[in-house]
Enzyme design. Structure first.
Site, short mmCIF file in Angstrom:
data_model
loop_
_atom_site.label_atom_id
_atom_site.label_comp_id
_atom_site.label_asym_id
_atom_site.label_seq_id
_atom_site.Cartn_x
_atom_site.Cartn_y
_atom_site.Cartn_z
N HIS A 79 0.83 -1.21 0.00
CA HIS A 79 0.00 0.00 0.00
C HIS A 79 0.87 1.25 0.00
CE1 HIS A 79 -3.49 -2.42 2.04
NE2 HIS A 79 -3.15 -2.88 0.85
N HIS A 237 -9.48 -2.50 -4.75
CA HIS A 237 -8.35 -2.78 -3.87
C HIS A 237 -7.35 -3.71 -4.55
CE1 HIS A 237 -6.11 -2.89 -0.19
NE2 HIS A 237 -5.91 -4.19 -0.43
N ASP A 241 -3.43 -2.93 -5.01
CA ASP A 241 -2.33 -3.87 -4.73
C ASP A 241 -1.44 -4.06 -5.95
OD1 ASP A 241 -2.92 -4.34 -2.08
OD2 ASP A 241 -4.03 -6.20 -2.45
N HIS A 264 -0.79 -10.82 -5.03
CA HIS A 264 0.59 -10.36 -4.90
C HIS A 264 1.57 -11.29 -5.61
CE1 HIS A 264 -0.70 -7.34 -2.09
NE2 HIS A 264 -1.17 -8.24 -1.26
#
Length: 311
Positions: A79, A237, A241, A264
């Site tokens: 973030h 979101h 990411d 991720h």
């Protein structure tokens, strides 16, 4: 592209909070840094320092973890890295006294507000970009992530598909700019499922997660009394990411990133594959006018000899 010169903060900012996975309280200070510094993390408690980049990534399962020669240095940097990339901040020193970047409210909103409160300044050096020259694609079952050539900056196209009534299939697409990041991505919070909590705790994750920093879902819907900030906050979101994970490339990307059911680990795998193929990218440098441009004046990227990021 809308940045000609490299940028850093005009002054230092300090923030504190718990880590979403470790549950540990930490304080971080972000300070201005000279041209070509990049983003460098300093652990004040362990005296470790690490420059955010591909070779520093130790893990990317549920969060991005950076390490130096002595081992893990700092985790859950995505973030904060997204905030740097989204606002066009190229150089900064980040001092932190714990193992994990604070989750704050689960989004990048607090970072963005803090950085914009002190302001940004241009340095005397031209900004460099990592320009994608050919498609790079990683697949994992039904999931995929790919980078494609795109000359207008960084374009993000993210699609998710969850078997949950509150989420379902959502898609977000935009060409990144500070304004787009500030309004459309920075406020989007991380999310998790109550059904997964016990498994995550046993694995040492989500020890600091709460309704204050995470959108929590059970079988019926969202548990947070405040509800959602966007109807499609979940995919936003995931896009946030992705911006942070792609920033691990070491230079701002000029390309189109597409992902389906990513995370991720997949995001970093695409970055790693790109930087492993020297024919897949080149470094381009913004042409700086002889006179200082007015605020917002667009630059032109031209291919010039420059270092390759963190090869």
């Amino acid at each position: 592209m809308n940045a000609v010169r490299q940028k850093t903060l005009a002054d230092s900012v300090t923030l504190s909070g718990v880590g979403v996975h470790s549950g540990a309280l930490s304080q971080l200070s972000v300070s201005p840094a000279p041209s070509d510094t990049g983003i460098v993390f300093h652990r004040s408690d362990s005296k470790q320092s690490v420059r955010a980049g591909r070779s520093a990534v130790r893990g990317s399962d549920l969060a991005t973890v950076l390490r130096d020669k002595n081992g893990p240095a700092v985790s859950t940097v995505e973030h904060l890295m997204a905030s740097f990339a989204g606002l066009g901040i190229d150089n900064a020193h980040v001092e932190i006294d714990g193992p994990e970047v604070p989750i704050l409210d689960g989004s990048a909103d607090v970072f963005v507000s803090a950085f914009e409160n002190v302001g940004l300044v241009e340095t005397d050096r031209a900004r460099r970009y990592l320009k994608v020259l050919k498609p790079i694609r990683i697949e994992n079952g039904q999931s995929f992530g790919e980078l494609l050539p795109y000359d207008a900056g960084l374009r993000i196209e993210v699609e998710i598909d969850f078997d949950h009534a509150a989420i379902g299939r959502q898609r977000y697409a935009a060409t990144l700019s500070p304004d787009v990041f500030r309004r459309e991505l920075a406020p989007a919070r991380t999310f998790g499922f109550v059904a997964d909590v016990e498994r995550l705790w046993q694995a040492g994750y989500a020890l600091g997660a709460s309704l204050e920093n995470t959108i929590c879902l059970d079988g019926n819907g969202v548990l947070n009394e405040t509800g959602l900030r966007f109807a499609d906050e979940f995919v936003r979101h995931k896009a946030l990411d992705a911006v942070g994970d792609l920033a691990i490339a070491g230079l701002p990307l000029m390309g189109r990133y597409r992902s389906y059911r990513g995370g991720h680990k997949l995001n970093f795998a695409v970055v790693d594959a790109l930087l492993s193929d020297r024919s897949a990218y080149e470094i381009v440098e913004a042409r700086v006018p002889a006179r200082r441009p007015l605020h917002g004046l667009a630059g032109v990227a031209v291919a010039t000899p420059a270092y390759a990021p963190d090869l």
